[in-house]
Write an enzyme that holds these catalytic residues in place. Structure first.
Site, short mmCIF file in Angstrom:
data_model
loop_
_atom_site.label_atom_id
_atom_site.label_comp_id
_atom_site.label_asym_id
_atom_site.label_seq_id
_atom_site.Cartn_x
_atom_site.Cartn_y
_atom_site.Cartn_z
N GLU A 13 -2.35 -2.17 9.50
CA GLU A 13 -1.43 -1.74 7.62
C GLU A 13 -2.30 -3.54 7.35
O GLU A 13 -2.02 -2.65 5.67
CB GLU A 13 -0.23 -2.73 8.59
CG GLU A 13 0.80 -1.49 9.08
CD GLU A 13 0.52 -0.82 8.14
OE1 GLU A 13 1.08 -0.50 7.21
OE2 GLU A 13 0.84 0.29 9.10
N HIS A 33 -3.99 5.03 4.98
CA HIS A 33 -4.06 5.33 5.93
C HIS A 33 -4.86 6.64 6.45
O HIS A 33 -5.99 6.68 7.57
CB HIS A 33 -2.79 5.43 6.59
CG HIS A 33 -1.90 3.95 6.66
ND1 HIS A 33 -2.13 3.30 7.78
CD2 HIS A 33 -0.50 3.47 6.26
CE1 HIS A 33 -1.55 2.03 7.53
NE2 HIS A 33 -0.51 2.43 7.07
N ASP A 86 -3.24 -2.15 3.52
CA ASP A 86 -3.17 -3.15 2.00
C ASP A 86 -4.21 -3.40 1.58
O ASP A 86 -4.35 -3.60 0.32
CB ASP A 86 -2.72 -4.04 2.97
CG ASP A 86 -0.96 -4.02 3.05
OD1 ASP A 86 -0.36 -3.09 2.76
OD2 ASP A 86 -0.11 -4.75 4.33
N HIS A 134 -0.83 2.46 -0.57
CA HIS A 134 -0.97 1.81 0.64
C HIS A 134 -1.45 3.30 1.96
O HIS A 134 -1.82 3.53 2.87
CB HIS A 134 0.09 0.96 1.16
CG HIS A 134 -0.14 0.74 2.56
ND1 HIS A 134 -0.13 -0.86 3.16
CD2 HIS A 134 1.68 1.38 3.90
CE1 HIS A 134 -0.14 -0.27 4.98
NE2 HIS A 134 1.38 -0.15 4.77
N GLU A 135 -0.10 4.11 1.63
CA GLU A 135 0.23 4.87 2.33
C GLU A 135 -1.15 5.97 2.90
O GLU A 135 -1.83 6.42 3.85
CB GLU A 135 1.55 6.27 2.38
CG GLU A 135 2.33 5.11 2.48
CD GLU A 135 3.06 4.39 3.77
OE1 GLU A 135 2.51 5.21 4.99
OE2 GLU A 135 3.39 3.52 4.08
#
EC number: 3.4.24.84
Length: 412
Positions: free
Chosen positions: A350, A276, A354, A272-273
């Site tokens: 976000e 970004h 995801d 997930h990070e």
């Protein structure tokens, strides 16, 4: 200020009503245990009641400072102190530093009771606080020391730029703050963060191999992989990444490793990070902040020479720092509007991060990882839609799980 306080209190009351609901949202029934829900509810209610008191005291003090002319009075007092120390009261930089020293002392005194109660009553009551009173005081001393070391040269530079900036003041101010932000982002994780926490390399093993393999598959330039001893202060958990260009680092809280026994769940959080990064969210956010900063400095240059504005706040001179403070007060509604817009963008990011992790095949691990983080951090299970839309930079768990399930079906 008062209108914004009333509006935000209205949202807080709506959220309080949601927190008092005795049942889980339908999406979380069977996912979150009743025991965890009750603990989360109690923790959220305690924080909510504390927030009401804190915000009420804050608006009273801020209103009193403006209404009774405390700022101009204190500016004069801080200047009168300088001759007694053998310093020139006409030197605006010295006068400003004297003023800031008093303001910082006042802030420490007024904030201390709330910080102590939050840390040693609320956080301790719900099993999060791991700090001793000595560690708390030591951190406060370190923070004050950093402010004393870093603050004066930054303040002096800003005053000099404003005094000499001329018609290009906004550009010079923005350029200085841009460079300063890059310098701080560089030195903070290397020099400042280690003053408060211990960073150690993640030991060799399956978890390290999986994270490195994931980073390599995405061509993420991972240079170092750390574990931070967050458990020395709190049992809250998290993970983050930082660094410029080809020098990226990932940091895992030791509490995250302790709470997620399944290593694949931790890797899903990292996916997930990395989403970004891959989707350029950090870059977009940085650019947005820089644009807003430039616009803010541009607005400041329009009002800094307004003698009527300074007089309306009780000042018969036009100090640089006071001009910045007054400008901040006059654009409070706009700042809240901008913050709301940034939260909307952040929430969209976000969801995208995801979805990125789901497309990499981490849906079955990301879902339980988010649930576990929600449980272990005792985050609010029931949220008011208006409150969360206004305040939350991350979507509520219910919305994220729904979006993950939808994206997983698309992928299938």
């Amino acid at each position: 200020m008062i209108v914004m306080y009333i509006f935000e209190t209205y949202l807080d009351l709506r959220q309080l009503t949601a927190l008092k609901l005795p049942t889980l949202p339908k999406t979380l029934v069977g996912v979150i245990s009743q025991e965890k829900f009750e603990k989360s509810r109690a923790y959220s209610l305690d924080k909510s009641y504390f927030h009401f008191v804190h915000e009420f005291v804050t608006i009273l003090m801020d209103s009193a400072i403006l209404f009774f002319g405390i700022l101009p009075w204190f500016w004069k007092i801080s200047g009168a102190v300088l001759p007694r120390l053998g310093l020139d009261p006409e030197n605006e930089i010295l006068h400003t530093l004297s003023f800031l020293a008093g303001v910082m002392t006042w802030s420490q005194i007024t904030d201390l009771p709330f910080s102590l109660y939050s840390t040693f009553v609320i956080e301790s009551r719900h099993g999060f606080n791991k700090q001793t009173i000595w560690m708390f005081i030591r951190d406060m001393i370190k923070g004050t020391f950093l402010s004393v070391i870093l603050g004066p040269p930054i303040v002096a530079a800003i005053i000099f730029i404003v005094q000499k900036g001329g018609p290009y003041l906004a550009i010079y101010l923005w350029a200085f703050m841009f460079i300063l932000s890059l310098v701080m982002m560089t030195i903070y994780p290397v020099l400042i963060a280690p003053l408060f926490n211990k960073f150690t390399p993640l030991p060799d093993g399956d978890l390290r191999e999986k994270i490195e393999k994931l980073a390599s598959s995405l061509k993420f330039p991972l240079k170092k992989l750390f574990v931070v001893d967050g458990s020395t202060r709190s049992s809250h958990s998290n993970a983050y990444m930082y660094g410029f260009f080809k020098n990226k680092r990932i940091v895992l809280y030791d509490t995250l490793i302790q709470q997620c026994k399944n290593e694949d769940e931790i890797v899903a959080v990292i996916a997930h990070e990395l989403g970004h990064w891959k989707l350029n969210h950090t870059t977009y956010s940085f650019i947005a902040v820089q644009i807003l900063a430039f616009l803010q400095f541009g607005g400041y240059t329009l009002v800094r020479n307004s003698t009527d504005l300074f007089r309306s706040f009780g000042f018969d001179t036009q100090p640089v720092l006071i001009g910045l403070i007054i400008f901040q007060h006059t654009v409070i509604p706009l700042q809240h509007l901008v913050s709301f817009g940034l939260n909307l963008v952040s929430r969209a990011f976000e969801f995208q991060a995801d979805a990125f992790a789901v497309k990499l095949g981490y849906a079955k691990d990301l879902r339980p990882a988010l649930v576990k983080l929600q449980e272990e951090n005792l985050s609010a299970m029931n949220t008011d839609p208006l409150y969360s839309a206004y305040h939350y930079s991350h979507p509520p768990l219910v919305e994220r799980l729904r979006a993950i399930d939808g994206e997983d079906k698309k992928t299938d």
